[in-house]
Each structure stands twice: as C-alpha cells, then as structure tokens.
Motif scaffolding. Sequence first.
Motif, PDB file in Angstrom:
ATOM      1  N   MET A  12       0.840  -1.194   0.000  1.00 15.50           N
ATOM      2  CA  MET A  12       0.000   0.000   0.000  1.00 15.50           C
ATOM      3  C   MET A  12       0.877   1.247   0.000  1.00 15.50           C
ATOM      4  O   MET A  12       1.868   1.327   0.732  1.00 15.50           O
ATOM      5  CB  MET A  12      -0.914   0.010   1.230  1.00 15.50           C
ATOM      6  N   LYS A  13       0.551   2.217  -0.826  1.00 12.31           N
ATOM      7  CA  LYS A  13       1.298   3.459  -0.875  1.00 12.31           C
ATOM      8  C   LYS A  13       1.067   4.267   0.409  1.00 12.31           C
ATOM      9  O   LYS A  13      -0.008   4.240   0.996  1.00 12.31           O
ATOM     10  CB  LYS A  13       0.872   4.298  -2.078  1.00 12.31           C
ATOM     11  N   LYS A  14       2.103   4.990   0.820  1.00 12.89           N
ATOM     12  CA  LYS A  14       2.028   5.796   2.033  1.00 12.89           C
ATOM     13  C   LYS A  14       1.437   7.167   1.719  1.00 12.89           C
ATOM     14  O   LYS A  14       1.486   7.645   0.587  1.00 12.89           O
ATOM     15  CB  LYS A  14       3.421   5.951   2.644  1.00 12.89           C
ATOM     16  N   ARG A  15       0.891   7.822   2.761  1.00 13.10           N
ATOM     17  CA  ARG A  15       0.228   9.113   2.568  1.00 13.10           C
ATOM     18  C   ARG A  15       0.750  10.161   3.551  1.00 13.10           C
ATOM     19  O   ARG A  15       1.142   9.826   4.674  1.00 13.10           O
ATOM     20  CB  ARG A  15      -1.284   8.959   2.772  1.00 13.10           C
ATOM     21  N   VAL A  16       0.724  11.414   3.098  1.00  9.62           N
ATOM     22  CA  VAL A  16       1.059  12.564   3.942  1.00  9.62           C
ATOM     23  C   VAL A  16      -0.196  13.423   4.051  1.00  9.62           C
ATOM     24  O   VAL A  16      -0.728  13.880   3.034  1.00  9.62           O
ATOM     25  CB  VAL A  16       2.213  13.386   3.337  1.00  9.62           C
ATOM     26  N   ILE A  17      -0.675  13.637   5.281  1.00 14.24           N
ATOM     27  CA  ILE A  17      -1.997  14.231   5.483  1.00 14.24           C
ATOM     28  C   ILE A  17      -1.931  15.436   6.417  1.00 14.24           C
ATOM     29  O   ILE A  17      -1.678  15.285   7.617  1.00 14.24           O
ATOM     30  CB  ILE A  17      -2.968  13.189   6.080  1.00 14.24           C
ATOM     31  N   PRO A  18      -2.179  16.642   5.907  1.00 16.35           N
ATOM     32  CA  PRO A  18      -2.313  17.799   6.792  1.00 16.35           C
ATOM     33  C   PRO A  18      -3.595  17.699   7.622  1.00 16.35           C
ATOM     34  O   PRO A  18      -4.613  17.184   7.155  1.00 16.35           O
ATOM     35  CB  PRO A  18      -2.391  18.990   5.828  1.00 16.35           C
ATOM     36  N   VAL A  19      -3.517  18.205   8.850  1.00 15.60           N
ATOM     37  CA  VAL A  19      -4.671  18.217   9.752  1.00 15.60           C
ATOM     38  C   VAL A  19      -5.015  19.657  10.093  1.00 15.60           C
ATOM     39  O   VAL A  19      -4.142  20.435  10.489  1.00 15.60           O
ATOM     40  CB  VAL A  19      -4.382  17.445  11.053  1.00 15.60           C
ATOM     41  N   LEU A  20      -6.279  20.013   9.939  1.00 16.93           N
ATOM     42  CA  LEU A  20      -6.762  21.343  10.311  1.00 16.93           C
ATOM     43  C   LEU A  20      -7.682  21.196  11.518  1.00 16.93           C
ATOM     44  O   LEU A  20      -8.726  20.541  11.434  1.00 16.93           O
ATOM     45  CB  LEU A  20      -7.531  21.989   9.160  1.00 16.93           C
ATOM     46  N   LEU A  21      -7.290  21.794  12.643  1.00 18.05           N
ATOM     47  CA  LEU A  21      -8.151  21.834  13.823  1.00 18.05           C
ATOM     48  C   LEU A  21      -9.015  23.084  13.737  1.00 18.05           C
ATOM     49  O   LEU A  21      -8.506  24.173  13.474  1.00 18.05           O
ATOM     50  CB  LEU A  21      -7.303  21.864  15.094  1.00 18.05           C
ATOM     51  N   LEU A  22     -10.303  22.913  13.967  1.00 13.05           N
ATOM     52  CA  LEU A  22     -11.246  24.016  13.774  1.00 13.05           C
ATOM     53  C   LEU A  22     -11.961  24.379  15.070  1.00 13.05           C
ATOM     54  O   LEU A  22     -12.336  23.506  15.858  1.00 13.05           O
ATOM     55  CB  LEU A  22     -12.291  23.630  12.724  1.00 13.05           C
ATOM     56  N   LYS A  23     -12.142  25.684  15.263  1.00 11.50           N
ATOM     57  CA  LYS A  23     -12.928  26.201  16.382  1.00 11.50           C
ATOM     58  C   LYS A  23     -13.565  27.502  15.937  1.00 11.50           C
ATOM     59  O   LYS A  23     -12.878  28.405  15.449  1.00 11.50           O
ATOM     60  CB  LYS A  23     -12.020  26.443  17.596  1.00 11.50           C
ATOM     61  N   ASP A  24     -14.881  27.589  16.085  1.00 13.36           N
ATOM     62  CA  ASP A  24     -15.625  28.785  15.652  1.00 13.36           C
ATOM     63  C   ASP A  24     -15.356  29.118  14.186  1.00 13.36           C
ATOM     64  O   ASP A  24     -15.290  30.289  13.805  1.00 13.36           O
ATOM     65  CB  ASP A  24     -15.258  29.993  16.522  1.00 13.36           C
ATOM     66  N   GLY A  25     -15.169  28.087  13.358  1.00 10.75           N
ATOM     67  CA  GLY A  25     -14.964  28.312  11.938  1.00 10.75           C
ATOM     68  C   GLY A  25     -13.566  28.761  11.565  1.00 10.75           C
ATOM     69  O   GLY A  25     -13.297  29.049  10.395  1.00 10.75           O
ATOM     70  N   ARG A  26     -12.659  28.825  12.540  1.00 10.57           N
ATOM     71  CA  ARG A  26     -11.277  29.225  12.284  1.00 10.57           C
ATOM     72  C   ARG A  26     -10.337  28.062  12.569  1.00 10.57           C
ATOM     73  O   ARG A  26     -10.662  27.153  13.325  1.00 10.57           O
ATOM     74  CB  ARG A  26     -10.891  30.405  13.186  1.00 10.57           C
ATOM     75  N   MET A  27      -9.154  28.096  11.949  1.00 10.63           N
ATOM     76  CA  MET A  27      -8.135  27.115  12.264  1.00 10.63           C
ATOM     77  C   MET A  27      -7.437  27.509  13.560  1.00 10.63           C
ATOM     78  O   MET A  27      -7.164  28.690  13.793  1.00 10.63           O
ATOM     79  CB  MET A  27      -7.087  27.024  11.154  1.00 10.63           C
ATOM     80  N   VAL A  28      -7.141  26.516  14.396  1.00  8.34           N
ATOM     81  CA  VAL A  28      -6.393  26.752  15.623  1.00  8.34           C
ATOM     82  C   VAL A  28      -5.339  25.660  15.775  1.00  8.34           C
ATOM     83  O   VAL A  28      -5.416  24.619  15.145  1.00  8.34           O
ATOM     84  CB  VAL A  28      -7.302  26.761  16.874  1.00  8.34           C
ATOM     85  N   LYS A  29      -4.359  25.920  16.618  1.00  4.88           N
ATOM     86  CA  LYS A  29      -3.368  24.893  16.948  1.00  4.88           C
ATOM     87  C   LYS A  29      -2.924  25.111  18.376  1.00  4.88           C
ATOM     88  O   LYS A  29      -2.717  26.248  18.816  1.00  4.88           O
ATOM     89  CB  LYS A  29      -2.149  24.961  16.011  1.00  4.88           C
ATOM     90  N   GLY A  30      -2.790  24.007  19.111  1.00  3.60           N
ATOM     91  CA  GLY A  30      -2.377  24.088  20.500  1.00  3.60           C
ATOM     92  C   GLY A  30      -1.227  23.147  20.782  1.00  3.60           C
ATOM     93  O   GLY A  30      -0.494  22.725  19.881  1.00  3.60           O
ATOM     94  N   ARG A  31      -1.090  22.828  22.041  1.00  3.15           N
ATOM     95  CA  ARG A  31      -0.047  21.916  22.501  1.00  3.15           C
ATOM     96  C   ARG A  31      -0.665  21.011  23.557  1.00  3.15           C
ATOM     97  O   ARG A  31      -1.214  21.494  24.546  1.00  3.15           O
ATOM     98  CB  ARG A  31       1.120  22.718  23.079  1.00  3.15           C
ATOM     99  N   GLN A  32      -0.604  19.715  23.315  1.00  8.71           N
ATOM    100  CA  GLN A  32      -1.176  18.719  24.214  1.00  8.71           C
ATOM    101  C   GLN A  32      -2.659  18.993  24.503  1.00  8.71           C
ATOM    102  O   GLN A  32      -3.141  18.891  25.624  1.00  8.71           O
ATOM    103  CB  GLN A  32      -0.372  18.664  25.521  1.00  8.71           C
ATOM    104  N   PHE A  33      -3.373  19.361  23.429  1.00  5.29           N
ATOM    105  CA  PHE A  33      -4.818  19.565  23.473  1.00  5.29           C
ATOM    106  C   PHE A  33      -5.229  20.737  24.367  1.00  5.29           C
ATOM    107  O   PHE A  33      -6.308  20.726  24.967  1.00  5.29           O
ATOM    108  CB  PHE A  33      -5.532  18.291  23.935  1.00  5.29           C
ATOM    109  N   LYS A  34      -4.410  21.778  24.436  1.00  2.47           N
ATOM    110  CA  LYS A  34      -4.770  22.975  25.206  1.00  2.47           C
ATOM    111  C   LYS A  34      -3.987  24.162  24.652  1.00  2.47           C
ATOM    112  O   LYS A  34      -3.161  24.016  23.748  1.00  2.47           O
ATOM    113  CB  LYS A  34      -4.474  22.785  26.697  1.00  2.47           C
TER     114      LYS A  34
END
Length: 252
Positions: free
Chosen positions: A1-23
């Motif tokens: 099976m071929k490998k994949r590279v997948i970006p992840v977008l976390l969303l809150k209030d319709g905007r992208m956000v990023k945190g550390r250890q889920f906070k």
Amino acid sequence: MKKRVIPVLLLKDGRMVKGRQFKDYRDTGDPKGAVRIYNAQDADELVFLDIQASLQSRGALVDIVRNAATESFMPLTVGGGVTSTDDVRELLRAGADKVVITTAAVKQPGLIRAAAEMFGAQCVLAGIDYRGSGADARVWLHCGTEATEHHPVALAKSFAEQGAGEIFLNCIDRDGCMEGYDLDMAAQVADAVPVPVIVCGGAGHFMHLAEALQQTAVSAVACASLFHFGDNNPIRARSYLRNLKIPLRVLK
C-alpha cells in the motif's frame, strides 16, 4: 500500500487553531485559504477536526466542508462531535469522503458497526486519542478531558472488528511538541489491526515522517504544526520521502 502525507486542520468557531497537548489553542488562520493551498501542494488528503464539537459549531463545520469539497480534489476526512449515523450522513452529504468517530465510538459501542454497514467501512475512521506510553497508555475522550481504562491497542483491535476502515491514532502527550511521533505505540497498533493506521501527534520535521513510515507499518502520517509553522509543505515532504525510496501515491 502506498504511504500518505496528510495535513490536519483543527477548527474552532470556523477558524483554524493549533495548541499543545490539546490545550492553549491559538488562531492560525482561515481554513478556506488553507484548503486551496493544500490542494495545490499535493496533499494526499485533508483532515478537518472540530475541537469544539458542539451543536453550535456543527453548522460552521458543515459549511467549511461543503466549500472545501467544491474547490478541492483531495479526499476530505472530517470529525468532531459525531454521535450518530445522522451526523455521519450529514458530513458525507456536505462533501466529506470519510468521517472520524472518536468519543462516541467508545460511548456508543454500536455506532462504528452501524455506520460501516450503512455507508461502507471505507467511510468510517475510528479516532483514538491517548496519553502515556507502553502498557500504561490510556485512551482519553472529549478532546483529552475524560480518562478511560482502555488501552489504545486493545481499543484499535475492537474498532477494526466492528468495521472501522481506518484507525486515526493521536498521541496527546506529543501533540504540538514537534519532537517526533510515538513510534512504539504506532508500531503496536499498526501490527495489531488489519486496517490502515494514520499516526498523528509530534511531527516536527520531515525525518519524523520518514521514521514513522520506515520503522512502523502505519499507512499515513498526519501533521498540523509541521505545516502551520515555518515554510514546510506537502510538496517538500513528499519529495523528501521519495528520495528515501518510501512508496507514495502518484497524485499527478
């Protein structure tokens, strides 16, 4: 099976956000622009996760998915607050190709099976968020706020038996730290289940992607901080991995 590279977008209030250890989340921009960019940068697919997971945020999530589906050729995977087959149907109708079920997969043991039977296993991803390592690792629910006694490997096996088409394995301890994936747990889960495993949490540079794909049997590496901060992108990541002879899907 071929490998994949997948970006992840976390969303809150319709905007992208990023945190550390889920906070400690901070705003990282407009998801509509990110979709256009990742579509042009040869991402294998794109994951949207609504961390708010409320009835109020569902409308924003559906709108984002619907807009993304109209201007993207990537497969779209969507999750956050999915608690019923009706939720799965709504997201698929909006344009999602796959739906991630995380907390409800534990709270409602029949949901994975029901969704897989109704829409096909290929549409159903079982999400596993966990803390700890080795035998002491435990699965956490509700965006890392509720502990369980489930071990990630045992739960992944159960989800696969129930009909999940893939496992989305996310290490809370490494989330946003950019110090590398939990290779030991990734290897254990990938070896234990007959379905593809996507590993998430910890990627800080391209070697981390290579380590996961070379040293474990995971099918895909998911990244958020790696692409959000700095000038890294899927095109460069795929070029790096190809140079290491890692088999990747041909996109163009």
